[in-house]
Design a protein around this motif. Structure first.
Motif, short mmCIF file in Angstrom:
data_model
loop_
_atom_site.label_atom_id
_atom_site.label_comp_id
_atom_site.label_asym_id
_atom_site.label_seq_id
_atom_site.Cartn_x
_atom_site.Cartn_y
_atom_site.Cartn_z
N PRO A 19 0.83 -1.22 0.00
CA PRO A 19 0.00 0.00 0.00
C PRO A 19 0.86 1.26 0.00
O PRO A 19 1.75 1.40 0.83
N GLY A 20 0.59 2.12 -0.96
CA GLY A 20 1.38 3.35 -1.06
C GLY A 20 2.85 3.10 -1.35
O GLY A 20 3.68 3.99 -1.18
N GLY A 21 3.16 1.92 -1.80
CA GLY A 21 4.55 1.57 -2.11
C GLY A 21 5.33 1.09 -0.89
O GLY A 21 6.52 0.75 -1.02
N LYS A 22 4.69 1.05 0.28
CA LYS A 22 5.37 0.63 1.49
C LYS A 22 5.83 -0.83 1.39
O LYS A 22 5.04 -1.71 1.06
N GLY A 23 7.10 -1.04 1.66
CA GLY A 23 7.66 -2.39 1.58
C GLY A 23 8.43 -2.65 0.30
O GLY A 23 9.14 -3.65 0.21
N LEU A 24 8.31 -1.74 -0.67
CA LEU A 24 9.05 -1.90 -1.92
C LEU A 24 10.38 -1.16 -1.83
O LEU A 24 10.44 -0.04 -1.31
N PRO A 25 11.45 -1.75 -2.36
CA PRO A 25 12.72 -1.03 -2.40
C PRO A 25 12.69 -0.01 -3.55
O PRO A 25 11.76 0.00 -4.36
N THR A 26 13.70 0.83 -3.62
CA THR A 26 13.84 1.69 -4.81
C THR A 26 14.15 0.80 -6.00
O THR A 26 15.02 -0.07 -5.94
N VAL A 27 13.40 1.00 -7.06
CA VAL A 27 13.46 0.11 -8.22
C VAL A 27 14.32 0.74 -9.31
O VAL A 27 14.22 1.93 -9.59
N ARG A 28 15.18 -0.08 -9.93
CA ARG A 28 15.97 0.42 -11.06
C ARG A 28 15.09 0.54 -12.30
O ARG A 28 14.36 -0.39 -12.65
N LEU A 29 15.18 1.68 -12.94
CA LEU A 29 14.47 1.90 -14.20
C LEU A 29 15.54 1.99 -15.28
O LEU A 29 16.21 3.00 -15.46
N SER A 30 15.72 0.88 -16.00
CA SER A 30 16.84 0.75 -16.93
C SER A 30 16.42 1.09 -18.36
O SER A 30 15.29 0.82 -18.77
N PHE A 31 17.36 1.66 -19.12
CA PHE A 31 17.10 1.97 -20.54
C PHE A 31 18.42 2.23 -21.22
O PHE A 31 19.44 2.47 -20.58
N ASN A 32 18.38 2.18 -22.54
CA ASN A 32 19.59 2.49 -23.30
C ASN A 32 19.74 3.99 -23.43
O ASN A 32 18.77 4.72 -23.70
N SER A 33 20.96 4.45 -23.26
CA SER A 33 21.22 5.89 -23.20
C SER A 33 21.34 6.53 -24.57
O SER A 33 21.43 7.76 -24.65
#
Length: 566
Positions: free
Chosen positions: A402-416
């Motif tokens: 709920p509200g993102g509680k319990g989730l770590p910071t997530v990597r958002l990957s893409f080609n530069s």
């Protein structure tokens, strides 16, 4: 298909080879989409922007950048009409036929077909090339190391494929050279769409001697991977200059009608913005339009009426593509195994805002993985592929966060190197709005692809352009558990079985109905989040006449010509 690097594609594209028809010396003058033109003339070199390819050796060519080069220097058995993807046209095969249950296919090769080194193309050259693609021990000639092709699944229908993949054999038992100019292909099951499969540009012939011994250039031996030899209308002028350019010149041994151009220079830039700056400075003939500059480009250069063919004063191309841009979610990640979390993410993304802010309204929000223009497309197939912030928050609660509680910071990957930052910034903000924090993780495209292959990501981006313009090409490659292009690592054995069952249906309408049902099943699980359907956002210089960049994200270099004196 093809993974797409730069914006406006992914893809891949589909298909792709250029049309061999209608490019005669007395080609029709004028164009349906631009100002009046005069009689085509030969001469001149066109410059074309690409990012650094992963491969130009066709055995493992898997993305849009390398594919532009491969389809210029190599012809497959069949090709797709540049302006009507429902039409299949002869290429290296003059004709083809199948038996009643579509398990045995016979291709009659054009006896005039030659490699650019002058040697004749025979059925054995296709067999060698396809065996190399299927063999998991195949060597990358640039490294000398085993580097299995990720596109080998295209040959998975051919009898003996499993034995080659398992190492029990090195040759596909379903391939037979009846004679030099007759290739017989026996499939392990019925597949009535196989003719579309062989249009893939990477399935052209390759000369065994050059692959295994290298190519001589200026007295030195060059690896095939840097200077491949093909049977297309152009040939390599010199070895690939990595991160700088790939130069090709007209192949005078070509069996088809010779192109007007003397050559095509594929100029490599780090990103589309740099390329567009070079275009505006007069140093480039074809590129993507820089971010936020589409309307300005239309006012400066004029817009092509059909969206695909450029002529002077009708130079901006905005035609729809058979490709989709989507957000990858690593389905093997302990968090993203959770279907409700994936649902929350896809519902949180404001696709229309991305299309409007980044692409000035020229793109269309994706309502599924299959784009318009592909037979079988249905609106709103993926019911969660829409912006609904309240539903997203509820799905996050249902997921246990709920509200993102319990989730770590997530990597958002893409080609530069593809101009994706602005899209990623908007997605990052959308996810933060429901409580999911992300951090950017970027790399150049070849490195990024290897990162995906290693499953070293949480969320990522990718585009898919049809290898061949059929719905199947958006389902099997992207979602079958055995596909090398299934970068979300989605696994559903019932979906695998259903796709296999659909392949065997020889009735076209019944097969399509089955595939549509499978598409809905996949969409209900949200293994990825479709973002938008691509449209071209490209521009050609005023020097070019009759240049077509098709819906499959492939340039047709066989008809384009340059105005004399420019």
């Amino acid at each position: 298909m093809r993974k797409r690097n730069v914006f406006l594609i992914l893809a891949v594209a589909v298909v792709m080879v250029f049309s061999l028809a209608g490019c005669g010396e007395k080609a029709t003058t004028g164009s349906t989409s631009g100002s009046a033109t005069t009689t085509p003339v030969k001469g001149g070199t066109m410059s074309f922007y690409i990012g650094e390819p992963a491969y130009i050796d066709s055995y493992n060519c898997q993305e849009t950048e390398g594919m532009q080069v491969v389809q210029a220097i190599s012809d497959s058995l069949i090709t797709v009409d540049s302006l009507d993807s429902s039409k299949l046209l002869p290429a290296a095969a003059s004709s083809w036929s199948k038996n009643a249950d579509a398990t045995v296919w016979t291709f009659k090769l054009n006896p005039k077909d030659k490699f650019s080194d002058g040697t004749t193309v025979t059925a054995k050259d296709f067999i060698y090339s396809w065996n190399r693609i299927a063999n998991p021990s195949a060597k990358n000639t640039l490294t000398g190391k085993s580097d299995p092709s990720v596109i080998s699944y295209h040959l998975g229908f051919i009898q003996g494929y499993d034995a080659v993949q398992s190492g029990k054999s090195t040759e596909l038992s379903g391939l037979k050279a009846v004679d030099d100019y007759t290739l017989q292909v026996t499939l392990s099951q019925s597949f009535a769409d196989f003719a579309y499969v062989v249009t893939h540009p990477s399935l052209g012939p390759t000369p065994q001697k050059a692959v295994e011994n290298g190519v001589t250039y200026n007295g030195k031996n060059v690896a095939f991977g840097d200077m491949p030899v093909g049977n297309g209308p152009f040939k390599m002028a010199e070895p690939w200059k990595h991160d700088q350019y790939i130069k090709t010149v007209r192949n005078d041994t070509y069996y088809g009608t010779a192109p007007y151009l003397d050559g095509v220079d594929f100029n490599i830039f780090k990103d589309p913005e740099t390329a567009y700056t070079e275009f505006e400075a007069g140093n480039l003939d074809f590129t993507q339009i820089g971010a936020g500059k589409i309307k300005d480009a239309e006012s400066k250069y004029g817009t092509s009426k059909n969206g695909y063919t450029a002529n002077p004063n009708a130079q901006v191309l905005l035609g729809g593509e058979t490709s989709v841009y989507y957000l990858l979610m690593n389905n093997e990640n302990k968090y993203f195994k959770n279907e409700n979390l994936r649902k929350a993410i896809t519902l949180a993304i404001n696709r229309q805002a991305i299309c409007d802010i980044v692409f000035e309204g020229t793109r269309e929000p994706a309502d599924g993985i299959v784009p318009p223009g592909i037979a079988g497309y249905e609106k709103d197939t993926w019911t969660d592929s829409k912006y609904d912030i309240a539903a997203a928050k509820q799905a996050l609660i249902d997921a246990g966060y709920p509200g993102g509680k319990g989730l770590p910071t997530v990597r958002l990957s893409f080609n530069s190197d593809g101009g994706h930052e602005k899209v990623m910034e908007l997605i990052q903000a959308d996810l933060k709005a429901i409580g999911i924090n992300t951090t950017f993780d970027s790399a150049d495209f070849p490195t990024y692809l290897k990162q995906l292959d290693a499953k070293n990501y949480d969320l990522g981006r990718l585009g898919w352009v049809a290898d061949y313009p059929i719905e199947y090409n958006f389902l099997y490659p992207v979602f079958n558990s055995k596909s090398g292009d299934n970068k979300a690592y989605y696994k559903n054995t019932s979906v695998d079985t259903a796709i296999s069952d659909a392949e065997k249906i020889t009735d076209d309408a019944a097969r399509l109905t089955k595939l549509q049902a499978i598409n809905k099943t996949i969409g209900a699980a949200n293994p990825v989040a479709p973002i938008m359907f691509y449209r071209h956002h490209h521009v050609a210089s005023a020097r070019l006449n009759d240049f077509t960049f098709d819906a499959m994200y492939l340039g047709n270099f066989s008809k384009v010509w340059i105005t004399p004196g420019k």
